[in-house]
Design an enzyme around this catalytic site. Structure first.
Site: not given
Ligand code: IMP
Length: 426
Positions: A18, A20-21, A43, A45-47, A226, A304, A333-334
């Protein structure tokens, strides 16, 4: 960062994700020919914000928002075919044409409904705080040599046979985990029959595509998901994701050799956040943490969930610089720090009274790590309109200089807002 000496650039998160990639990749993709996702799955979520429109990309590389750029979902990704097409359809509905611009590796593993059931059932005892998207169980199947790959869809009879075995095993595991739901063969077969005609035309040996692009002198951007501290090897194990989020994963997950990579850009927030469970040494458990969350809109793009917030942790970023071989940093995010009178920065840790400058492997040690803070003066002015370093308040430049010095990596970009134009190239 692209230039005569850099045609293949990897962008990675250098904290807990998260960072900001998405925005950085969107900005850099303007000068890229090919953007490649190489690990993770839905998993992420790139905004990306363009004008008044917000796009949240989960499996499709952020490069898709630039019409001249082609995109690749590499072999290291675990692909959820259902949400992949939902995402594609959402892009089409917003007028983004993707025909001929996206390819999927035939070696990428498929995330199926049974993986999600296993993920959710596993969470009841393991409590990692996963996104519940089936990521861990899919990588388990991959490394257990029982996964289904995108290319397997070419042979539906064989796939059905494999599915029978996989579902038997999954249902036995679900029973063992105390889950009441079971995976259904009919549901899985119907899903694969439905998606195969749409997915197979996009499917190819993407490693070959990336290799050819590099050899043809094209600019290739590798988009990590991630962050380093969620890497299955280098992160805060077991509170990690199940892939190699660090730059080494880019070569493996895109199907090229490491010598093809010219530079690695690490993205960090000007502070720190984490979603899910596990250690976060510089977490601000007071009202300032809540203020960071409010000002930074720190809620997960996928689930969320409220993100845990804290101060910049230089021990984390120095470590991420080492395990990624970072060539440069992008600080995002400065502007979120604009209203703080004083900003603490974690320079090192003390563990059981002893100084500790290197990030330890064990979570038990990390839980006992007490950050050593240096407090820097805030600037109490808006930075959102700054487009050069000289436009920033003096205190903000001092703050950035200190982050750079502590991390030991030069800052190449500073982001001061969500919009595309709110970025400073250093
Ligand atoms: P998983 O990737 O769903 O197996 O989750 C494993 C851990 O990685 C958890 O703590 C998630 O909250 C975290 N995680 C997975 N994807 C992201 C992401 O894109 N941003 C932030 N944390 C993530």
């Amino acid at each position: 960062m692209f230039g005569p000496d850099c045609a293949c650039l990897v962008v990675v998160g250098a904290q807990w994700g998260d960072e900001g990639k998405g925005k950085l990749v969107d900005v850099l993709a303007e000068s890229a020919d090919l953007v490649v996702r190489y690990q993770g799955g839905a998993n992420a979520g790139h905004t990306v914000v363009i004008g008044d429109e917000q796009f949240i990309l989960q499996q499709i590389p952020s490069g898709i928002l630039h019409p001249g750029t082609s995109c690749v979902v590499g072999n290291g990704v675990v692909l959820d075919p259902q949400t992949f097409f939902e995402e594609l359809d959402r892009l089409h509905a917003k007028g983004i044409a993707t025909d001929g611009r996206i390819l999927v590796s035939d070696r990428a593993h498929l995330v199926l409904p049974y993986h999600k059931l296993l993920d959710q059932a596993g969470e009841k005892s393991q409590k990692i705080g996963t996104t519940g998207r089936g990521i861990g169980p899919t990588y388990e199947d991959k490394y257990g040599r029982r996964g289904l790959r995108v290319g397997d869809l070419r042979n539906q009879d064989q796939t059905r046979k494999l599915l029978v075995e996989r579902l038997e095993r999954a249902n036995a595991l679900l029973e063992m985990l105390g889950a009441t739901e079971r995976a259904s063969l009919d549901q899985h077969t119907a899903l694969l029959q439905r998606i195969a005609p749409r997915l197979l035309p996009l499917t190819t040996d993407t490693g070959l595509v990336v290799d050819r692009a590099i050899k043809a002198g094209q600019r290739v951007l590798m988009e990590g998901a991630q962050g380093a501290l969620l890497d299955v090897d280098h992160g805060t194990y077991p509170f990690v994701t199940s892939s190699n989020t660090t730059a080494g994963g880019a070569a493996v997950g895109a199907g090229i050799g490491p010598t093809a990579i010219d530079a690695v850009l690490g993205v960090v927030k000007a502070y720190t956040t984490r979603v899910g469970n596990g250690p976060l040494p510089t977490e601000a458990r007071d009202e300032r943490g809540a203020e960071l969350r409010r000002l930074g809109g720190e809620f997960g793009a996928v689930t969320g969930r409220a993100r845990r917030c804290g101060w910049f942790d230089a021990t984390v970023v120095r470590y991420a610089a080492r395990v990624n071989g970072l060539s440069g940093l992008a600080v995002t995010k400065l502007d979120v720090l604009d209203s703080f009178a004083e900003i603490p920065v974690g320079t090192a840790y003390q563990i059981d009274g002893d100084p500790c400058e290197e990030f330890p492997a064990g979570v038990e040690l990390l839980e006992r790590a007490r950050p050593v803070y240096q407090s820097l003066a805030g600037w109490k002015r808006s930075t959102g309109e700054a487009r050069t370093l000289a436009d920033l308040p003096r205190e903000a430049r001092v703050y950035l200089d200190r982050l750079e010095q502590l991390a030991g990596v030069p800052i190449r970009y500073v982001s001061v807002g969500t919009r595309r134009d709110q970025i400073i190239a250093v």
